[in-house]
Motif scaffolding. Structure first.
Motif, PDB file in Angstrom:
ATOM      1  N   ASN A   1      35.848  35.756  42.011  1.00 55.20           N
ATOM      2  CA  ASN A   1      36.171  36.915  42.834  1.00 55.20           C
ATOM      3  C   ASN A   1      37.376  37.635  42.243  1.00 55.20           C
TER       4      ASN A   1
ATOM      5  N   PHE B   1      38.624  47.752  44.861  1.00 53.74           N
ATOM      6  CA  PHE B   1      37.416  47.207  44.253  1.00 53.74           C
ATOM      7  C   PHE B   1      37.383  45.698  44.484  1.00 53.74           C
TER       8      PHE B   1
ATOM      9  N   THR C   1      35.066  42.523  43.456  1.00 61.38           N
ATOM     10  CA  THR C   1      33.983  42.134  42.562  1.00 61.38           C
ATOM     11  C   THR C   1      33.679  40.655  42.758  1.00 61.38           C
TER      12      THR C   1
ATOM     13  N   LYS D   1      31.260  37.700  41.057  1.00 59.45           N
ATOM     14  CA  LYS D   1      30.416  37.369  39.907  1.00 59.45           C
ATOM     15  C   LYS D   1      29.939  35.926  40.035  1.00 59.45           C
TER      16      LYS D   1
ATOM     17  N   LYS E   1      26.421  40.248  39.437  1.00 55.15           N
ATOM     18  CA  LYS E   1      27.718  40.881  39.655  1.00 55.15           C
ATOM     19  C   LYS E   1      27.561  41.915  40.766  1.00 55.15           C
ATOM     20  N   LYS E   2      28.415  41.802  41.772  1.00 52.84           N
ATOM     21  CA  LYS E   2      28.387  42.733  42.897  1.00 52.84           C
ATOM     22  C   LYS E   2      29.780  43.337  43.042  1.00 52.84           C
ATOM     23  N   VAL E   3      29.839  44.676  42.987  1.00 48.42           N
ATOM     24  CA  VAL E   3      31.106  45.380  43.116  1.00 48.42           C
ATOM     25  C   VAL E   3      31.048  46.207  44.391  1.00 48.42           C
TER      26      VAL E   3
END
Length: 174
Positions: free
Chosen positions: A77, A89, A91, A93, A98-100
């Motif tokens: 994170n 932001f 993020t 992973k 990957k999620k932003v």
């Protein structure tokens, strides 16, 4: 030009994997692949019948027994703050996933230092009642140091709620 990029984005939290975590995650993912390959080999060699169908719960149990810890170990994170665009932001992973998530924060109001049962939490408040819990610390000194550094970077005041009463600390006094 690189100096300007570093100044506009502040990394608030980054839990990049250590070498030990990377090795443990790799071992767990290898065991997941081995369970899947073993299951496919048994289904291919013996065919799909009552005997192999009866083995399926054991394979699924073994698969998730290794997959869930592998995902938990390999999760990374990252929380970044863009001061020029006033955005946060977050993020997440996990291996190739990957999620932003981008949150628009029109105006940062203050940073709060709260005391919970066993830890001290640093929270950034923005745009009314919206907030983001950034980190928790077990020691008050570390939490206060992190909160003051964050206040200096974002140029906002600090609200210290660790004692019985709330105490505002102006940014110029930090």
């Amino acid at each position: 030009m690189n100096k300007d990029i570093n100044r506009e984005r502040i990394v608030l939290y980054d839990d990049t994997l250590s070498i030990l975590e990377s090795i443990m995650a790799a071992i767990m993912y290898t065991l997941v692949v081995m369970v899947v390959l073993l299951m496919l080999f048994i289904f291919y060699s013996l065919g799909i019948n009552e005997k192999t169908f009866g083995m399926t719960p054991a394979f699924v149990t073994a698969l998730f027994m290794f997959l869930v810890p592998a995902i938990n170990i390999s999760e990374v994170n990252v929380v970044e703050l863009d001061l020029k665009k006033n955005q946060i932001f977050t993020t997440q992973k996990i291996v190739f996933y990957k999620k932003v998530k981008v949150v628009d924060a029109i105006e940062f109001e203050y940073v709060a230092l709260n005391k919970s049962n066993f830890s001290y939490t640093v929270t950034i408040w923005y745009q009314g009642n919206r907030h983001l819990n950034i980190l928790s610390f077990y020691k008050k000194e570390k939490a206060l140091l992190y909160a003051t550094l964050l206040c200096k970077q974002v140029k906002v005041d600090l609200l210290d709620k660790t004692s019985g009463s709330s105490k505002w600390i102006d940014n110029s006094d930090l």
